[in-house]
Design a protein around this motif. Structure first.
Motif, PDB file in Angstrom:
ATOM      1  N   ALA A   9      -5.450  -2.875 -41.975  1.00 24.04           N
ATOM      2  CA  ALA A   9      -6.097  -4.180 -41.821  1.00 24.04           C
ATOM      3  C   ALA A   9      -5.308  -4.955 -40.764  1.00 24.04           C
ATOM      4  O   ALA A   9      -4.131  -4.658 -40.517  1.00 24.04           O
ATOM      5  CB  ALA A   9      -6.081  -4.928 -43.149  1.00 24.04           C
ATOM      6  N   PRO A  10      -5.928  -5.944 -40.108  1.00 24.40           N
ATOM      7  CA  PRO A  10      -5.252  -6.647 -39.005  1.00 24.40           C
ATOM      8  C   PRO A  10      -3.867  -7.189 -39.355  1.00 24.40           C
ATOM      9  O   PRO A  10      -2.902  -6.965 -38.621  1.00 24.40           O
ATOM     10  CB  PRO A  10      -6.212  -7.776 -38.652  1.00 24.40           C
ATOM     11  CG  PRO A  10      -7.537  -7.326 -39.142  1.00 24.40           C
ATOM     12  CD  PRO A  10      -7.271  -6.447 -40.323  1.00 24.40           C
ATOM     13  N   GLY A  11      -3.716  -7.869 -40.458  1.00 23.38           N
ATOM     14  CA  GLY A  11      -2.423  -8.442 -40.840  1.00 23.38           C
ATOM     15  C   GLY A  11      -1.397  -7.368 -41.151  1.00 23.38           C
ATOM     16  O   GLY A  11      -0.213  -7.516 -40.820  1.00 23.38           O
ATOM     17  N   ASP A  12      -1.850  -6.283 -41.771  1.00 25.03           N
ATOM     18  CA  ASP A  12      -0.938  -5.187 -42.092  1.00 25.03           C
ATOM     19  C   ASP A  12      -0.436  -4.505 -40.813  1.00 25.03           C
ATOM     20  O   ASP A  12       0.725  -4.112 -40.727  1.00 25.03           O
ATOM     21  CB  ASP A  12      -1.614  -4.164 -42.997  1.00 25.03           C
ATOM     22  CG  ASP A  12      -1.954  -4.735 -44.356  1.00 25.03           C
ATOM     23  OD1 ASP A  12      -1.265  -5.685 -44.799  1.00 25.03           O
ATOM     24  OD2 ASP A  12      -2.911  -4.238 -44.986  1.00 25.03           O
ATOM     25  N   TRP A  13      -1.306  -4.363 -39.821  1.00 23.93           N
ATOM     26  CA  TRP A  13      -0.892  -3.781 -38.533  1.00 23.93           C
ATOM     27  C   TRP A  13       0.159  -4.657 -37.870  1.00 23.93           C
ATOM     28  O   TRP A  13       1.160  -4.175 -37.367  1.00 23.93           O
ATOM     29  CB  TRP A  13      -2.102  -3.595 -37.623  1.00 23.93           C
ATOM     30  CG  TRP A  13      -1.745  -3.052 -36.279  1.00 23.93           C
ATOM     31  CD1 TRP A  13      -1.764  -3.726 -35.087  1.00 23.93           C
ATOM     32  CD2 TRP A  13      -1.291  -1.726 -35.973  1.00 23.93           C
ATOM     33  NE1 TRP A  13      -1.355  -2.893 -34.066  1.00 23.93           N
ATOM     34  CE2 TRP A  13      -1.060  -1.665 -34.583  1.00 23.93           C
ATOM     35  CE3 TRP A  13      -1.058  -0.598 -36.738  1.00 23.93           C
ATOM     36  CZ2 TRP A  13      -0.610  -0.506 -33.951  1.00 23.93           C
ATOM     37  CZ3 TRP A  13      -0.614   0.560 -36.102  1.00 23.93           C
ATOM     38  CH2 TRP A  13      -0.392   0.589 -34.734  1.00 23.93           C
ATOM     39  N   ASP A  14      -0.065  -5.967 -37.895  1.00 26.48           N
ATOM     40  CA  ASP A  14       0.912  -6.896 -37.319  1.00 26.48           C
ATOM     41  C   ASP A  14       2.262  -6.789 -38.032  1.00 26.48           C
ATOM     42  O   ASP A  14       3.311  -6.780 -37.386  1.00 26.48           O
ATOM     43  CB  ASP A  14       0.395  -8.333 -37.379  1.00 26.48           C
ATOM     44  CG  ASP A  14      -0.806  -8.573 -36.474  1.00 26.48           C
ATOM     45  OD1 ASP A  14      -1.034  -7.765 -35.544  1.00 26.48           O
ATOM     46  OD2 ASP A  14      -1.513  -9.565 -36.710  1.00 26.48           O
ATOM     47  N   GLU A  42     -14.095  -4.464 -37.079  1.00 23.50           N
ATOM     48  CA  GLU A  42     -13.538  -5.487 -37.969  1.00 23.50           C
ATOM     49  C   GLU A  42     -12.039  -5.664 -37.765  1.00 23.50           C
ATOM     50  O   GLU A  42     -11.299  -5.958 -38.704  1.00 23.50           O
ATOM     51  CB  GLU A  42     -13.874  -5.168 -39.436  1.00 23.50           C
ATOM     52  CG  GLU A  42     -15.362  -5.118 -39.697  1.00 23.50           C
ATOM     53  CD  GLU A  42     -15.690  -4.808 -41.138  1.00 23.50           C
ATOM     54  OE1 GLU A  42     -14.905  -5.170 -42.039  1.00 23.50           O
ATOM     55  OE2 GLU A  42     -16.742  -4.207 -41.367  1.00 23.50           O
ATOM     56  N   ASP A  43     -11.577  -5.440 -36.540  1.00 25.39           N
ATOM     57  CA  ASP A  43     -10.175  -5.623 -36.153  1.00 25.39           C
ATOM     58  C   ASP A  43      -9.205  -4.717 -36.903  1.00 25.39           C
ATOM     59  O   ASP A  43      -8.015  -4.991 -36.968  1.00 25.39           O
ATOM     60  CB  ASP A  43      -9.738  -7.086 -36.305  1.00 25.39           C
ATOM     61  CG  ASP A  43     -10.475  -8.000 -35.343  1.00 25.39           C
ATOM     62  OD1 ASP A  43     -10.767  -7.556 -34.215  1.00 25.39           O
ATOM     63  OD2 ASP A  43     -10.754  -9.143 -35.716  1.00 25.39           O
ATOM     64  N   THR A  44      -9.709  -3.624 -37.485  1.00 22.38           N
ATOM     65  CA  THR A  44      -8.819  -2.666 -38.116  1.00 22.38           C
ATOM     66  C   THR A  44      -8.235  -1.742 -37.054  1.00 22.38           C
ATOM     67  O   THR A  44      -8.731  -1.679 -35.927  1.00 22.38           O
ATOM     68  CB  THR A  44      -9.547  -1.846 -39.203  1.00 22.38           C
ATOM     69  OG1 THR A  44     -10.677  -1.195 -38.611  1.00 22.38           O
ATOM     70  CG2 THR A  44      -9.998  -2.727 -40.353  1.00 22.38           C
ATOM     71  N   VAL A  45      -7.165  -1.038 -37.398  1.00 20.33           N
ATOM     72  CA  VAL A  45      -6.473  -0.166 -36.460  1.00 20.33           C
ATOM     73  C   VAL A  45      -6.274   1.196 -37.110  1.00 20.33           C
ATOM     74  O   VAL A  45      -5.756   1.278 -38.225  1.00 20.33           O
ATOM     75  CB  VAL A  45      -5.100  -0.769 -36.063  1.00 20.33           C
ATOM     76  CG1 VAL A  45      -4.383   0.133 -35.071  1.00 20.33           C
ATOM     77  CG2 VAL A  45      -5.267  -2.167 -35.488  1.00 20.33           C
ATOM     78  N   THR A  96       3.878  -3.259 -36.994  1.00 18.68           N
ATOM     79  CA  THR A  96       4.439  -3.224 -35.636  1.00 18.68           C
ATOM     80  C   THR A  96       5.617  -4.194 -35.508  1.00 18.68           C
ATOM     81  O   THR A  96       6.571  -3.920 -34.787  1.00 18.68           O
ATOM     82  CB  THR A  96       3.371  -3.507 -34.572  1.00 18.68           C
ATOM     83  OG1 THR A  96       2.727  -4.762 -34.844  1.00 18.68           O
ATOM     84  CG2 THR A  96       2.333  -2.393 -34.532  1.00 18.68           C
ATOM     85  N   TRP A 152      -8.444   1.189 -31.780  1.00 20.13           N
ATOM     86  CA  TRP A 152      -8.925  -0.118 -32.237  1.00 20.13           C
ATOM     87  C   TRP A 152     -10.285   0.125 -32.865  1.00 20.13           C
ATOM     88  O   TRP A 152     -11.184   0.676 -32.240  1.00 20.13           O
ATOM     89  CB  TRP A 152      -9.028  -1.101 -31.078  1.00 20.13           C
ATOM     90  CG  TRP A 152      -7.785  -1.218 -30.250  1.00 20.13           C
ATOM     91  CD1 TRP A 152      -7.682  -1.051 -28.902  1.00 20.13           C
ATOM     92  CD2 TRP A 152      -6.460  -1.530 -30.696  1.00 20.13           C
ATOM     93  NE1 TRP A 152      -6.379  -1.228 -28.498  1.00 20.13           N
ATOM     94  CE2 TRP A 152      -5.604  -1.515 -29.572  1.00 20.13           C
ATOM     95  CE3 TRP A 152      -5.895  -1.793 -31.945  1.00 20.13           C
ATOM     96  CZ2 TRP A 152      -4.237  -1.773 -29.660  1.00 20.13           C
ATOM     97  CZ3 TRP A 152      -4.534  -2.038 -32.037  1.00 20.13           C
ATOM     98  CH2 TRP A 152      -3.734  -2.043 -30.893  1.00 20.13           C
TER      99      TRP A 152
END
Length: 69
Positions: free
Chosen positions: A49-54, A30-33, A57, A27
């Motif tokens: 980026a957060p949305g791309d990780w969601d 800036e909420d990146t993974v 997964t 983690w």
């Protein structure tokens, strides 16, 4: 975007094999993974980026990457 990964706290699934052939996740700010190959910890890493990780997964859970042989 350049992100310093030197202080990242990398982890892998408790289901991972002890052989080290695993994917590690961190983690990041800036909420990146971050995602990297455990066999090459100093090698390149992907940063989502957060949305791309969601999305990524979610696709795994749905089986979108299952190969038909």
């Amino acid at each position: 975007m350049k992100i310093d990964l030197s202080a990242a706290n990398w982890f892998k699934s408790s289901h991972s094999e002890s052989s080290g052939a695993c994917v590690e996740v961190a983690w990041l700010p800036e909420d990146t993974v971050g995602v990297r190959d455990s066999k090459n910890p100093t090698g390149p890493a992907l940063v989502f980026a957060p949305g791309d990780w969601d999305d990524f997964t979610g696709a795994i859970v749905r089986g979108d990457f299952n190969r038909l042989v």
